[in-house]
Design an enzyme around this catalytic site. Structure first.
Site, PDB file in Angstrom:
ATOM      1  N   ASP A  70      34.351  -8.805  33.315  1.00 16.61           N
ATOM      2  CA  ASP A  70      34.635  -7.372  33.240  1.00 16.61           C
ATOM      3  C   ASP A  70      34.787  -6.851  34.673  1.00 16.61           C
ATOM      4  OD1 ASP A  70      34.868  -4.788  32.025  1.00 16.61           O
ATOM      5  OD2 ASP A  70      33.471  -5.446  30.476  1.00 16.61           O
ATOM      6  N   HIS A 107      31.750  -3.073  22.361  1.00 18.73           N
ATOM      7  CA  HIS A 107      30.493  -2.484  22.822  1.00 18.73           C
ATOM      8  C   HIS A 107      30.542  -0.965  22.882  1.00 18.73           C
ATOM      9  CE1 HIS A 107      33.033  -2.543  26.318  1.00 18.73           C
ATOM     10  NE2 HIS A 107      32.200  -1.765  26.976  1.00 18.73           N
TER      11      HIS A 107
END
Length: 550
Positions: free
Chosen positions: A98, A324
């Site tokens: 990420d 998420h």
């Protein structure tokens, strides 16, 4: 159509804090991921997307980074990361990181120096503006409630933060910032990572005037901080920083419509391999992400079809319905009570049979559901807590606020992975950082591995079929009977192979007339007893079937 490994991939998203704890502190860690790699191999996925593991004070669970070249102590060490990456590659899998470069933590050394004085060399790494303590420089709103500006007493100026006040936005107009980002990218590429998921990457170019937003909505100013005037220049800079490595780039593109995203992923002129779009996950929301509305199934079908057709031959789709930042898909788009298995497997069929790369959020493959926390004290997500405080201050009833939060909070997707029916669901020997969903006794990996008809084993079959038949990946898309209110049906065709996918998106029985060219064999379906495929199908609630003819 050009064949690429990332088009053929099935990506599994790991939220490290909630995946597997091995040192008994109640927080998932890198060694826990290593421990479960054989499970991921069993599932059949070949690419892991790792949510941030960099050093962070955790105001926004790792998306506020204080050191891009070190690992968060709670997760382990850089040696643990190196071991994880090696173990992933040994299994023939890939790992993408990420990349969070729209903002840093306010505890990053750049920002600490930036706020020391008006003439500090790091001042221009961020957006600082003069103004009185009670009057922000403009009317922009944060994604996490409240103004997008924070007043700093020391230098008597404001700094911009589109997320929490501890996440100041980087000023990409400063070439030194871009050089810093290039260094971060190359650091991780030299370690051997296989690509990046780029957090809110289309926010890195702001309109130079930082003008007032044209309305006072919850995202006032978005026309000046999203998809800005230099966005393509900056994305090309990111692409060039990758060098000639064959890696995957996935950009999270908030507040971006189909035409805008198509430019980002255009195979000739774009700079991203694919983009995480938000249109389909806003169809059941009103003024903000905590405002649930009934889902219009026809609108959902139309949305998927438009994205499929627009990007076919031009770009590539990122296929997801949960992550998420989103509630659990079986609770949101299916029925986690009366038709738990049926709706979970139907949604899986949908995502794995359209053109694009499927993304599986950890736990999705066993049908993990939203959690019904009784109190605001049970929540950990900063956006959820900010929303609760703001609505409480506005006079809303506490229970009505909680009702919306239970349905919409990001914490729904962040409860610990449910490995077995033992203490703490096999996630940890200690009390976890956020409570376990109480349904772990019936929804867990161990139980589903042992059940040949489980949601997990249905996912395994889907992933295996996608590997076996290139038409799943590269086939063209054409919808059948788009006017049908409940059924989403479409054909995929590639090199002489043709798939017919029929999905009942609802919990109601309904009929569907197959097209005349209905010959083919049933590859997979989520109900038993479908012996003969006739002209008119009587579809059961959330029924899914995939036929193939070659």
């Amino acid at each position: 159509m050009e064949r690429r490994w990332w088009k053929e991939a099935v990506v599994y998203q790991i939220y490290p804090r909630s995946f597997k704890d091995t040192n008994g502190d109640g927080i998932g860690d890198l060694q826990g991921i290593i421990e479960k790699l054989d499970y991921l191999s069993y599932l059949g996925v070949d690419t892991i997307w790792l949510n941030p593991v960099y050093r962070s004070p955790n105001d926004d669970n790792g998306y506020d980074i204080s050191d891009y070249r070190n690992i968060m102590d709670e997760f382990g060490s850089m040696e643990d990361f190196d071991e994880l990456l090696s173990a992933v590659h040994q299994r023939g899998m890939r790992l993408i990181m990420d990349l969070v470069v729209n903002h840093t933590s306010d505890e990053h050394s750049w920002f600490i120096r930036s706020r020391e004085s008006l003439d500090n060399p790091y001042r221009d790494y961020y957006f600082w503006r003069p103004g009185n303590a009670g009057a922000p420089p403009n009317n922009w709103r944060s994604f996490f409630e409240g103004p997008a500006w924070e007043y700093d007493e020391k230098t008597a100026q404001w700094y911009l933060h589109l997320f929490t006040r501890k996440q100041p936005d980087l000023n990409w107009d400063n070439p030194k910032v871009r050089d810093e980002v290039r260094g971060i990218i190359r650091f991780w590429l030299e370690k051997g990572v296989d690509g990046f998921r780029m957090d809110v990457i289309n926010l890195i170019s702001k309109h130079p005037g930082l003008l007032d937003g044209k309305d006072s909505s919850n995202l006032s100013g978005h026309e000046y901080f999203a998809n800005g005037p230099k966005i393509h220049e900056y994305l090309r800079f990111v692409q060039e920083s990758l060098g000639d490595r064959d890696v995957m780039t996935v950009g999270e593109t908030v507040i971006a419509d189909l035409d805008t995203v198509a430019e980002y992923v255009d195979r000739e002129t774009g700079s991203l391999d694919m983009a995480i779009n938000f249109e389909h996950v806003t169809l059941d929301r009103g003024v903000d992400s905590f405002d649930p509305l009934p889902l219009d199934l026809k609108a959902l079908k139309d949305c998927f079809s438009r994205w499929q057709k627009k990007l076919d031959g031009r770009g590539w789709n990122c296929l997801y319905m949960s992550n998420h930042d989103q509630p659990r898909q079986v609770s949101r788009f299916g029925d986690d009570r009366d038709y738990h298995r049926e709706s979970a497997t139907m949604l899986a069929t949908l995502l794995h049979t359209m053109q694009g790369t499927p993304f599986i959020m950890q736990g999705e493959e066993i049908g993990m559901t939203n959690v019904d926390f009784p109190s605001i004290e049970d929540y950990r997500d900063v956006a959820t807590l900010n929303y609760y405080r703001e609505r409480l201050a506005a006079g809303d009833n506490p229970e009505s606020i909680l009702k919306r939060i239970r349905q919409c909070s990001r914490d729904n997707a962040r409860t610990p992975m449910q490995w077995n029916n033992q203490d703490n669901a096999g996630f940890s020997e200690a009390g976890p950082w956020i409570s376990i969903n109480p349904n772990f006794h019936s929804i867990n990996v161990k139980r589903e591995v042992e059940d040949p008809d489980s949601i997990l084993n249905y996912y395994r079959r889907l992933i295996s079929l996608r590997r076996e038949y290139p038409v799943f990946v590269y086939g063209s898309f054409s919808e059948i009977q788009p006017e049908h209110p409940l059924v989403f049906a479409y054909k995929r065709e590639f090199e002489g192979s043709r798939l017919l996918v029929v999905l009942n998106l609802s919990g109601k029985e309904c009929s569907f007339e197959l097209p005349e060219e209905r010959s083919g064999r049933l590859l997979i379906g989520n109900y038993d007893g479908r012996q003969h495929i006739t002209g008119t199908l009587a579809l059961r609630p959330y029924e899914a079937m995939v036929l193939i003819s070659e």
